[in-house]
Design an enzyme around this catalytic site. Structure first.
Site, PDB file in Angstrom:
ATOM      1  N   CYS A   2       0.631  -1.081  -0.041  1.00 45.02           N
ATOM      2  CA  CYS A   2      -0.022  -0.137  -0.018  1.00 45.02           C
ATOM      3  C   CYS A   2       0.891   1.193  -0.049  1.00 45.02           C
ATOM      4  O   CYS A   2       1.773   1.308   0.729  1.00 45.02           O
ATOM      5  CB  CYS A   2      -1.103  -0.055   1.126  1.00 45.02           C
ATOM      6  SG  CYS A   2      -2.007  -1.419   1.264  1.00 45.02           S
ATOM      7  N   ARG A  27       4.141  -0.010  -4.544  1.00 49.35           N
ATOM      8  CA  ARG A  27       3.990  -0.690  -3.379  1.00 49.35           C
ATOM      9  C   ARG A  27       2.650  -1.271  -3.336  1.00 49.35           C
ATOM     10  O   ARG A  27       2.282  -2.092  -2.186  1.00 49.35           O
ATOM     11  CB  ARG A  27       3.923   0.447  -2.366  1.00 49.35           C
ATOM     12  CG  ARG A  27       5.132   1.349  -2.370  1.00 49.35           C
ATOM     13  CD  ARG A  27       4.961   2.595  -1.231  1.00 49.35           C
ATOM     14  NE  ARG A  27       4.668   1.982   0.129  1.00 49.35           N
ATOM     15  CZ  ARG A  27       5.679   1.922   0.832  1.00 49.35           C
ATOM     16  NH1 ARG A  27       6.932   2.219   0.397  1.00 49.35           N
ATOM     17  NH2 ARG A  27       5.619   1.318   2.066  1.00 49.35           N
ATOM     18  N   TRP A  74      -2.574  -2.729  -1.806  1.00 50.61           N
ATOM     19  CA  TRP A  74      -2.041  -4.240  -1.844  1.00 50.61           C
ATOM     20  C   TRP A  74      -3.059  -5.118  -0.849  1.00 50.61           C
ATOM     21  O   TRP A  74      -2.782  -4.809   0.289  1.00 50.61           O
ATOM     22  CB  TRP A  74      -0.609  -4.267  -1.608  1.00 50.61           C
ATOM     23  CG  TRP A  74      -0.056  -5.598  -1.793  1.00 50.61           C
ATOM     24  CD1 TRP A  74       0.541  -5.841  -2.841  1.00 50.61           C
ATOM     25  CD2 TRP A  74       0.047  -6.703  -0.817  1.00 50.61           C
ATOM     26  NE1 TRP A  74       1.073  -7.283  -2.893  1.00 50.61           N
ATOM     27  CE2 TRP A  74       0.765  -7.752  -1.423  1.00 50.61           C
ATOM     28  CE3 TRP A  74      -0.231  -6.821   0.690  1.00 50.61           C
ATOM     29  CZ2 TRP A  74       1.048  -8.877  -1.010  1.00 50.61           C
ATOM     30  CZ3 TRP A  74      -0.056  -8.134   0.958  1.00 50.61           C
ATOM     31  CH2 TRP A  74       0.849  -9.147   0.223  1.00 50.61           C
ATOM     32  N   ASN A 100      -2.017   2.686   5.803  1.00 48.68           N
ATOM     33  CA  ASN A 100      -1.210   1.310   5.351  1.00 48.68           C
ATOM     34  C   ASN A 100      -0.633   0.427   6.413  1.00 48.68           C
ATOM     35  O   ASN A 100      -0.519   1.105   7.454  1.00 48.68           O
ATOM     36  CB  ASN A 100       0.097   2.074   4.755  1.00 48.68           C
ATOM     37  CG  ASN A 100       1.217   0.897   4.266  1.00 48.68           C
ATOM     38  OD1 ASN A 100       1.033  -0.118   4.254  1.00 48.68           O
ATOM     39  ND2 ASN A 100       2.313   1.542   4.187  1.00 48.68           N
ATOM     40  N   GLY A 101      -0.741  -0.898   6.372  1.00 50.97           N
ATOM     41  CA  GLY A 101      -0.491  -1.698   7.780  1.00 50.97           C
ATOM     42  C   GLY A 101      -1.493  -2.643   7.873  1.00 50.97           C
ATOM     43  O   GLY A 101      -2.313  -2.827   7.019  1.00 50.97           O
ATOM     44  N   GLU A 488      19.833 -15.847  -5.527  1.00 49.90           N
ATOM     45  CA  GLU A 488      19.139 -14.622  -6.139  1.00 49.90           C
ATOM     46  C   GLU A 488      18.664 -14.575  -7.575  1.00 49.90           C
ATOM     47  O   GLU A 488      17.905 -14.129  -7.928  1.00 49.90           O
ATOM     48  CB  GLU A 488      20.471 -13.666  -5.681  1.00 49.90           C
ATOM     49  CG  GLU A 488      20.040 -12.019  -6.310  1.00 49.90           C
ATOM     50  CD  GLU A 488      18.842 -11.690  -5.641  1.00 49.90           C
ATOM     51  OE1 GLU A 488      18.245 -12.253  -4.772  1.00 49.90           O
ATOM     52  OE2 GLU A 488      18.344 -10.555  -6.180  1.00 49.90           O
ATOM     53  N   LYS A 492      15.051 -13.847  -8.746  1.00 47.98           N
ATOM     54  CA  LYS A 492      15.042 -12.727  -9.593  1.00 47.98           C
ATOM     55  C   LYS A 492      13.877 -13.206 -10.813  1.00 47.98           C
ATOM     56  O   LYS A 492      13.058 -12.619 -11.217  1.00 47.98           O
ATOM     57  CB  LYS A 492      16.023 -12.184 -10.089  1.00 47.98           C
ATOM     58  CG  LYS A 492      16.253 -10.971 -10.423  1.00 47.98           C
ATOM     59  CD  LYS A 492      16.310 -10.055  -9.422  1.00 47.98           C
ATOM     60  CE  LYS A 492      15.797 -10.024  -8.111  1.00 47.98           C
ATOM     61  NZ  LYS A 492      15.939  -9.435  -6.995  1.00 47.98           N
ATOM     62  N   GLU A 495      10.206 -13.959  -9.617  1.00 50.37           N
ATOM     63  CA  GLU A 495       9.739 -12.881  -9.212  1.00 50.37           C
ATOM     64  C   GLU A 495       8.902 -12.118 -10.446  1.00 50.37           C
ATOM     65  O   GLU A 495       7.678 -11.659 -10.356  1.00 50.37           O
ATOM     66  CB  GLU A 495      10.643 -11.810  -8.439  1.00 50.37           C
ATOM     67  CG  GLU A 495      10.008 -10.908  -7.703  1.00 50.37           C
ATOM     68  CD  GLU A 495      11.143 -10.234  -6.785  1.00 50.37           C
ATOM     69  OE1 GLU A 495      12.518 -10.457  -7.112  1.00 50.37           O
ATOM     70  OE2 GLU A 495      10.842  -9.618  -6.111  1.00 50.37           O
ATOM     71  N   HIS A 511      21.749 -35.754  -4.658  1.00 58.05           N
ATOM     72  CA  HIS A 511      21.120 -36.239  -3.592  1.00 58.05           C
ATOM     73  C   HIS A 511      19.611 -35.945  -3.576  1.00 58.05           C
ATOM     74  O   HIS A 511      18.961 -36.200  -2.633  1.00 58.05           O
ATOM     75  CB  HIS A 511      21.653 -35.629  -2.253  1.00 58.05           C
ATOM     76  CG  HIS A 511      23.055 -35.658  -2.068  1.00 58.05           C
ATOM     77  ND1 HIS A 511      23.710 -37.040  -1.741  1.00 58.05           N
ATOM     78  CD2 HIS A 511      24.174 -34.953  -2.465  1.00 58.05           C
ATOM     79  CE1 HIS A 511      24.820 -37.116  -1.550  1.00 58.05           C
ATOM     80  NE2 HIS A 511      25.325 -35.833  -2.171  1.00 58.05           N
ATOM     81  N   LYS A 608       6.822  -3.571  -3.140  1.00 54.67           N
ATOM     82  CA  LYS A 608       7.949  -3.156  -2.941  1.00 54.67           C
ATOM     83  C   LYS A 608       8.552  -3.412  -1.610  1.00 54.67           C
ATOM     84  O   LYS A 608       9.491  -4.153  -1.343  1.00 54.67           O
ATOM     85  CB  LYS A 608       8.406  -1.952  -3.537  1.00 54.67           C
ATOM     86  CG  LYS A 608       9.981  -1.264  -3.252  1.00 54.67           C
ATOM     87  CD  LYS A 608      10.477  -2.092  -4.251  1.00 54.67           C
ATOM     88  CE  LYS A 608      12.181  -1.756  -4.288  1.00 54.67           C
ATOM     89  NZ  LYS A 608      12.992  -2.798  -4.681  1.00 54.67           N
TER      90      LYS A 608
HETATM   91  O1  M6R Z   1      13.320  -3.799   1.677  1.00 54.16           O
HETATM   92  P1  M6R Z   1      13.870  -4.942   2.000  1.00 54.16           P
HETATM   93  O2  M6R Z   1      15.286  -5.117   1.446  1.00 54.16           O
HETATM   94  O3  M6R Z   1      13.948  -5.304   3.418  1.00 54.16           O
HETATM   95  O4  M6R Z   1      13.145  -6.175   1.245  1.00 54.16           O
HETATM   96  C1  M6R Z   1      13.461  -7.273   1.555  1.00 54.16           C
HETATM   97  C2  M6R Z   1      12.569  -8.182   0.288  1.00 54.16           C
HETATM   98  O5  M6R Z   1      11.163  -8.394   0.412  1.00 54.16           O
HETATM   99  C3  M6R Z   1      13.074  -8.086  -1.366  1.00 54.16           C
HETATM  100  O6  M6R Z   1      14.412  -7.891  -1.361  1.00 54.16           O
HETATM  101  C4  M6R Z   1      12.295  -8.817  -1.936  1.00 54.16           C
HETATM  102  O7  M6R Z   1      12.815 -10.290  -1.977  1.00 54.16           O
HETATM  103  C5  M6R Z   1      12.720  -8.285  -3.345  1.00 54.16           C
HETATM  104  N1  M6R Z   1      11.264  -8.047  -4.162  1.00 54.16           N
HETATM  105  C6  M6R Z   1      13.408  -9.373  -4.369  1.00 54.16           C
HETATM  106  O8  M6R Z   1      13.833  -8.728  -5.768  1.00 54.16           O
END
Ligand code: M6R
Length: 613
Positions: A2, A27, A74, A100-101, A488, A492, A495, A511, A608
């Site tokens: 949000c 967001r 969101w 937001n929250g 990572e 990526k 995601e 394994h 985000k």
């Molecule tokens: O703002 P932050 O670094 O704490 O966020 C952590 C994760 O939510 C963030 O890295 C998320 O995994 C990304 N969208 C990955 O691309």
């Protein structure tokens, strides 16, 4: 999770609020809404869908008010729908609220309000807030701004959970009240205008001067002034901070997507993060930390705690701290750490990595570590973010605003900063060979140029993306530090392309996971650690002989005929290698997402910064 914006000033609020919402859309983007104070009371325009849906509504043009609040959602409680969109109003349409929250005790509060005659139109937790404010306002015996403030405060005292709230009222057409607890909200200030936002970049084009609220501090705004109150409603002083990011950094600047722009900003982000802290002639200096040798010698263990990509940066940084400082390092996922009763005491140092500085699980883990007597360091990209207000020490990546949901430049800057921290500790401890430290520093300084060189893989990666974008599963392999990059890379890809992707330590394949390898499946391997290279190549041969298609990212000479595609990247020391080897994988995820015609910057179901548990 949000985005909220607010404006109180001399101009029409509506266009400013819509522009702010567009910048905050990363967001959350399943519904959007706006409420302004008009001559005849509070306006309310909202609907399911993106900010564009709101912009196209004819009613939007009739909003003339100079005070307003807005929200992009969101969904947590209740599906995306017009009714569940924010702003929400009380039954008497006296108060409009964006939030937001998450209000954890909303059911209980809703029942109490229902018993007192209030009705609810939505399934949200938020709708209780304007009604609760009304409930308390009715108990006041005066129609003053102070009574309004008191009603908002009394409401907040009943709320359990996290919230950043903006409230306007038709009874007080010159004011707005805002408050936060465990959710982000910043106040930008100009002479006769005030801007509110969930983050700094959304309002950077208007001001560089910001106020940051602590938990349960209230701001009462007029266009020309802001007064701050603590939870007892005593007025408090608050200094403003000047932010150095420039507004252009929050725009796409000709790039098709923020993610691509942010990938290409990595040389600058690395240069800025190094700043003047690393030089070959002087010791690495983090004046914000001021750690002593005697303190560092008492540390039994370091925990690095974070989520998602930030946690992967921690994994990539573990070895360098252990090697240079001889202190054991454990890397934990924040949402696990906080509930697993970790061993914490004053001999444990905890480092929390978070780009946004607002991730709920990471902040909760930090609070736990502090309660148990451990020293805490926040490593973040956002000055004034919540985590910096909780941690004993804060250190910053200087990556500039990161807007795309998929984190790229934040990751590489985080890996660098953990390496810099290791060098800083090692120089204080004085037990590492000086030439090893000089070599690491020299390689840090070489990174921006080497990242530029790495970008030359772009065309080959784009071609490879065209070949595999319709795949259902992709595997990533590596050993040692390369395995942390595999993790990572897989994150990526899943995601932003929605392709199922898994990473494995190459030696673990046989394994179990190797049973998943079948003809035509894509396996991507990272090969930068020369000591482990031959072993990993053997593992790649095992998948080739079972029909896998292979992409290899390597910094060493390899016979290209061995694999379907080989991407050569510059060589660097192992600890820093993730900063180069992740780049082809970021580009691959990006181009696959583009081939699939997806929204790269705003992938489905994600936001985000994850400000809820
Ligand atoms: O703002 P932050 O670094 O704490 O966020 C952590 C994760 O939510 C963030 O890295 C998320 O995994 C990304 N969208 C990955 O691309």
């Amino acid at each position: 999770m949000c985005g909220i914006v607010g404006y109180i000033g001399t101009k029409r609020a509506c266009p400013i609020l819509l522009a702010g919402l567009s910048r905050l859309e990363y967001r959350g983007y399943d519904s959007a809404g706006i409420s302004t104070i008009e001559k005849d009371g509070l306006s309310l325009v909202k609907d399911k869908g993106r900010v564009k849906v709101l912009e196209d509504k004819p009613e939007i043009n009739s909003l003339k008010g100079t005070i307003g609040i807005a929200h992009t959602r969101w969904a947590t409680h209740g599906k995306p729908s017009k009714e569940n969109s924010h702003p929400h109003q009380d039954n008497h349409k006296i108060f409009s609220v964006v939030h937001n929250g998450i209000i954890e005790n909303f059911q209980e509060l809703r029942s109490m309000l229902e018993k007192n005659g209030y009705n609810f139109l939505s399934q949200t937790d938020t709708e209780i807030i304007p009604n609760l404010i009304h409930y308390y306002y009715e108990k006041e015996h005066e129609n003053t701004v102070h009574a309004f403030l008191k009603a908002v405060r009394n409401c907040c005292l009943d709320l359990k959970g996290s919230f950043a709230i903006e409230v306007i009222s038709k009874l007080f057409p010159k004011n707005m009240i805002v408050v936060r607890k465990d959710s982000p909200l910043v106040i930008g200030t100009c002479e006769d205008e005030k801007y509110l936002s969930s983050d700094i970049p959304a309002i950077l084009s208007y001001t560089r001067d910001f106020y940051f609220l602590n938990d349960l501090e209230f701001a009462l705004l007029e266009n020309t002034c802001v007064k701050f109150y603590n939870v007892n409603l005593e007025e408090i002083d608050k200094p403003s901070s000047s932010i150095e990011w420039n507004a252009a950094a929050s725009e796409k600047n000709g790039y098709e997507d923020f993610m691509l722009k942010e990938i290409y900003e990595q040389p600058t982000a690395i240069r800025e993060t190094i700043g003047s802290k690393i030089s070959l002639d002087n010791k690495c200096d983090f004046e914000e930390l001021r750690f002593t040798k005697s303190y560092l010698e008492t540390i039994d263990k370091i925990y690095i705690v974070a989520c998602g990509t930030a946690m992967h940066a921690g994994l990539a940084g573990k070895n360098v701290i252990e090697k240079l400082c001889r202190i054991p390092v454990e890397v934990d996922i924040a949402s696990e750490f906080r509930y697993r009763n970790p061993i914490l005491n004053e001999k444990i140092l905890c480092i929390f990595i978070s780009q946004s500085g607002e991730t709920a699980d990471t902040i909760a883990a930090l609070k736990l570590a502090k309660r148990c007597g451990s020293k805490t360091i926040a490593l973040t990209n956002v000055i004034g973010s919540s985590i910096t207000r909780e941690a004993d020490y804060s250190m910053y990546t200087h990556a500039g605003p990161e807007i795309a949901v998929a984190s790229t430049k934040a990751y590489t800057s985080q890996v660098l900063l953990v390496n810099m921290l290791a060098v800083y500790f090692a120089e204080i401890l004085g037990n590492t060979d000086v030439s090893e430290i000089s070599n690491i520093k020299q390689e840090m300084l070489n990174l921006p140029k080497k990242i530029e060189e790495t970008f030359s893989c772009k065309d080959a990666i784009q071609e490879f993306a065209k070949k595999i974008y319709q795949e259902k599963d992709v595997f990533f392999l590596g050993r040692g530090i390369d395995e942390t990059v595999a993790k990572e890379g897989a994150l990526k890809l899943k995601e932003i392309s929605y392709i199922h992707s898994e990473s494995y330590p190459a030696g673990e394949l046989k394994h179990g996971p190797i049973s998943l390898i079948e003809n035509g499946i894509t396996v991507i391997s990272i090969l930068t650690d020369s000591a482990l290279m031959e072993k990993t190549i053997s593992n790649i041969q095992e998948v080739i002989s079972r029909g896998a298609k292979t992409l290899v990212i390597t910094s060493h000479a390899c016979d290209p005929s061995m694999f379907d595609e080989t991407i050569q990247i510059p060589d660097t020391i192992t600890y820093l290698s993730p900063i180069l080897s992740i780049i082809p994988l970021q580009l691959l995820a990006y181009y696959i997402s583009k081939e699939k015609g997806l929204d790269v910057d705003k992938p489905r179901n994600l936001a985000k910064s994850v400000t809820v548990e």
